[in-house]
Design a protein around this motif. Structure first.
Motif, PDB file in Angstrom:
ATOM      1  N   PRO A  25     -11.681 -27.090 -28.846  1.00 53.79           N
ATOM      2  CA  PRO A  25     -12.809 -26.310 -28.837  1.00 53.79           C
ATOM      3  C   PRO A  25     -11.666 -24.943 -27.363  1.00 53.79           C
ATOM      4  CG  PRO A  25     -14.014 -28.126 -28.714  1.00 53.79           C
ATOM      5  CD  PRO A  25     -12.773 -28.005 -28.148  1.00 53.79           C
ATOM      6  N   VAL A  26     -12.141 -25.350 -26.556  1.00 54.55           N
ATOM      7  CA  VAL A  26     -11.417 -23.985 -25.894  1.00 54.55           C
ATOM      8  C   VAL A  26     -10.340 -23.879 -25.558  1.00 54.55           C
ATOM      9  CG1 VAL A  26     -10.878 -23.858 -22.857  1.00 54.55           C
ATOM     10  CG2 VAL A  26     -13.239 -25.917 -23.498  1.00 54.55           C
ATOM     11  N   VAL A  27      -9.433 -24.498 -26.175  1.00 58.81           N
ATOM     12  CA  VAL A  27      -7.456 -24.427 -26.764  1.00 58.81           C
ATOM     13  C   VAL A  27      -7.746 -23.821 -27.505  1.00 58.81           C
ATOM     14  CG1 VAL A  27      -5.295 -25.267 -26.977  1.00 58.81           C
ATOM     15  CG2 VAL A  27      -6.413 -26.427 -24.959  1.00 58.81           C
ATOM     16  N   ARG A  28      -8.621 -23.419 -28.483  1.00 57.96           N
ATOM     17  CA  ARG A  28      -8.419 -22.659 -30.218  1.00 57.96           C
ATOM     18  C   ARG A  28      -8.792 -21.544 -29.581  1.00 57.96           C
ATOM     19  NH1 ARG A  28     -12.047 -25.358 -34.328  1.00 57.96           N
ATOM     20  NH2 ARG A  28     -13.234 -24.716 -33.255  1.00 57.96           N
ATOM     21  N   ARG A  29      -9.682 -21.450 -28.331  1.00 57.57           N
ATOM     22  CA  ARG A  29     -10.209 -20.226 -28.222  1.00 57.57           C
ATOM     23  C   ARG A  29      -9.506 -18.767 -27.737  1.00 57.57           C
ATOM     24  NH1 ARG A  29     -15.477 -21.223 -25.367  1.00 57.57           N
ATOM     25  NH2 ARG A  29     -15.744 -22.664 -26.999  1.00 57.57           N
ATOM     26  N   ILE A  30      -8.451 -19.706 -26.680  1.00 54.17           N
ATOM     27  CA  ILE A  30      -7.231 -19.237 -26.058  1.00 54.17           C
ATOM     28  C   ILE A  30      -6.337 -18.855 -26.510  1.00 54.17           C
ATOM     29  CG2 ILE A  30      -5.868 -19.035 -24.233  1.00 54.17           C
ATOM     30  CD1 ILE A  30      -8.134 -21.568 -22.754  1.00 54.17           C
ATOM     31  N   TRP A  31      -5.733 -20.027 -27.432  1.00 55.57           N
ATOM     32  CA  TRP A  31      -4.610 -19.370 -28.114  1.00 55.57           C
ATOM     33  C   TRP A  31      -4.993 -19.989 -29.747  1.00 55.57           C
ATOM     34  CZ3 TRP A  31      -1.499 -24.377 -25.467  1.00 55.57           C
ATOM     35  CH2 TRP A  31      -1.100 -23.806 -24.817  1.00 55.57           C
ATOM     36  N   PRO A  32      -5.317 -18.015 -29.978  1.00 50.78           N
ATOM     37  CA  PRO A  32      -6.440 -18.761 -32.128  1.00 50.78           C
ATOM     38  C   PRO A  32      -4.858 -18.789 -33.093  1.00 50.78           C
ATOM     39  CG  PRO A  32      -6.050 -16.457 -30.495  1.00 50.78           C
ATOM     40  CD  PRO A  32      -5.803 -17.328 -29.936  1.00 50.78           C
ATOM     41  N   LYS A  33      -4.991 -19.677 -33.927  1.00 46.83           N
ATOM     42  CA  LYS A  33      -4.258 -19.347 -35.141  1.00 46.83           C
ATOM     43  C   LYS A  33      -3.656 -18.410 -35.013  1.00 46.83           C
ATOM     44  CE  LYS A  33      -2.698 -22.494 -38.765  1.00 46.83           C
ATOM     45  NZ  LYS A  33      -2.620 -23.373 -39.900  1.00 46.83           N
TER      46      LYS A  33
END
Length: 72
Positions: A26-34
């Protein structure tokens, strides 16, 4: 006999996948949005037939015409 990395690496990958990824993802998904992929329009229709695309599918520069070398 199996080498130590052949045992340790799969165990570490399993531990990461099972316990760490649910908290890290979840943290990575916020940093690198698709990035959203745009649906093809008139501009992309020319690439659908493969003309103008290289072997990896990317557009190529230069002429896209194939010449016949077996002309009599």
């Amino acid at each position: 006999m199996v080498c130590i990395p052949c045992i340790v690496i799969p165990v570490l990958l399993w531990l990461f996948k099972k316990f760490l990824e649910p908290y890290i993802y979840p943290v990575v998904r916020r940093i690198w949005p698709k990035k959203s992929v745009q649906q093809g329009g008139e501009k992309d229709m020319g690439m659908a037939d493969g003309k103008g695309a290289g072997t990896n599918g990317l557009p190529t520069k230069g002429p896209t015409e194939v010449s016949d070398k077996k002309k009599d």
